[in-house]
Design a protein around this motif. Structure first.
Motif, PDB file in Angstrom:
ATOM      1  N   VAL A   1       0.846  -1.181   0.000  1.00 44.90           N
ATOM      2  CA  VAL A   1       0.000   0.000   0.000  1.00 44.90           C
ATOM      3  C   VAL A   1       0.883   1.231   0.000  1.00 44.90           C
ATOM      4  N   ALA A   2       0.565   2.167  -0.867  1.00 46.63           N
ATOM      5  CA  ALA A   2       1.371   3.384  -0.962  1.00 46.63           C
ATOM      6  C   ALA A   2       1.160   4.255   0.264  1.00 46.63           C
ATOM      7  N   ARG A   3       2.249   4.798   0.756  1.00 46.83           N
ATOM      8  CA  ARG A   3       2.185   5.755   1.852  1.00 46.83           C
ATOM      9  C   ARG A   3       2.143   7.150   1.257  1.00 46.83           C
ATOM     10  N   ARG A   4       1.651   8.103   1.999  1.00 45.49           N
ATOM     11  CA  ARG A   4       1.565   9.476   1.514  1.00 45.49           C
ATOM     12  C   ARG A   4       2.927   9.946   0.989  1.00 45.49           C
ATOM     13  N   SER A   5       4.022   9.568   1.639  1.00 45.00           N
ATOM     14  CA  SER A   5       5.345  10.008   1.219  1.00 45.00           C
ATOM     15  C   SER A   5       5.763   9.406  -0.119  1.00 45.00           C
ATOM     16  N   ASP A   6       5.093   8.314  -0.554  1.00 41.76           N
ATOM     17  CA  ASP A   6       5.406   7.688  -1.840  1.00 41.76           C
ATOM     18  C   ASP A   6       4.784   8.439  -3.010  1.00 41.76           C
ATOM     19  N   LEU A   7       3.904   9.389  -2.728  1.00 38.73           N
ATOM     20  CA  LEU A   7       3.055   9.936  -3.762  1.00 38.73           C
ATOM     21  C   LEU A   7       3.576  11.206  -4.400  1.00 38.73           C
TER      22      LEU A   7
ATOM     23  N   GLU B   1       7.409   1.479 -10.496  1.00 39.29           N
ATOM     24  CA  GLU B   1       8.081   2.247  -9.451  1.00 39.29           C
ATOM     25  C   GLU B   1       7.957   3.707  -9.855  1.00 39.29           C
ATOM     26  N   PRO B   2       7.393   4.600  -9.067  1.00 45.41           N
ATOM     27  CA  PRO B   2       6.941   4.405  -7.698  1.00 45.41           C
ATOM     28  C   PRO B   2       5.691   3.513  -7.617  1.00 45.41           C
ATOM     29  N   GLY B   3       5.603   2.805  -6.523  1.00 43.66           N
ATOM     30  CA  GLY B   3       4.588   1.778  -6.338  1.00 43.66           C
ATOM     31  C   GLY B   3       3.149   2.248  -6.397  1.00 43.66           C
ATOM     32  N   PHE B   4       2.888   3.514  -6.073  1.00 38.21           N
ATOM     33  CA  PHE B   4       1.497   3.977  -6.083  1.00 38.21           C
ATOM     34  C   PHE B   4       0.875   3.908  -7.481  1.00 38.21           C
TER      35      PHE B   4
END
Length: 186
Positions: free
Chosen positions: A3-9, A87-90
């Motif tokens: 699950v993507a974290r806010r910092s991944d976005l 990548e990025p995973g989101f």
């Protein structure tokens, strides 16, 4: 997929087109441009824009977390024999639509807006634009007036339908060569 974290976005710098190896951590932009929603009534997450974009804008550069020689449920097809986990995973949470507002430019490794996108809009792409034969076909419920019903990859759609979409070069080449429908191992 995690699950993507806010910092991944947040946006990441452009990745070299030939680089398919796992990318390391990139500096994060100050303001996130996307969010991944909680599961909806169908149990699906989606990516929503937190910013406005014009047609042609690069929404997000992408790379490969993992490279496969066969499609799987969460992969994106880059070429006839190359499938990646994004990548990025989101980006893996971008859903299909038969009337998409974005496309994956697999040559430049960029997610690009096909039309204006407003804050709050879900980011969607047309799966058969990159997928010749999908490992997990499904009944579409995008709700578009253009909805095609069953989505199984470009190999399962008439060329006249596909002509209405921006297609990845490997899909266009297979169509031009009159490639027969595939069993998934492309």
């Amino acid at each position: 997929m995690t699950v993507a974290r806010r910092s991944d976005l947040a946006a990441t710098p452009a990745l070299p087109p030939a680089d398919l190896a796992r990318q390391g951590s990139a500096p994060l932009a100050q303001v996130p441009r996307f969010e991944v929603t909680a599961p909806d009534r169908f149990g699906e997450r989606c990516v929503r824009s937190l910013a406005a974009f014009a047609a042609g804008d690069v929404l997000q550069p992408f790379g490969a977390a993992v490279v496969h020689d066969r499609p799987d449920r969460m992969s994106l097809q880059l070429s006839q024999h190359q499938h990646i986990e994004l990548e990025p995973g989101f980006l893996a949470f971008i859903n299909h639509s038969c009337d998409p507002n974005a496309c994956f430019d697999v040559e430049l490794r960029e997610l690009v807006a096909l039309r204006p996108i407003a804050p709050g809009d879900e980011i969607t792409f047309f799966y058969p634009s990159t997928e010749w034969a999908m490992s997990s076909p499904f009944e579409c419920r995008c709700g578009s007036a253009r909805c095609l019903g069953r989505i199984a990859g470009a190999s399962e759609l008439p060329p006249a339908v596909l002509a209405e979409y921006r297609l990845a070069p490997h899909i266009a080449r297979q169509l031009a060569q009159g490639a027969p429908p595939s069993s998934g191992a492309v």
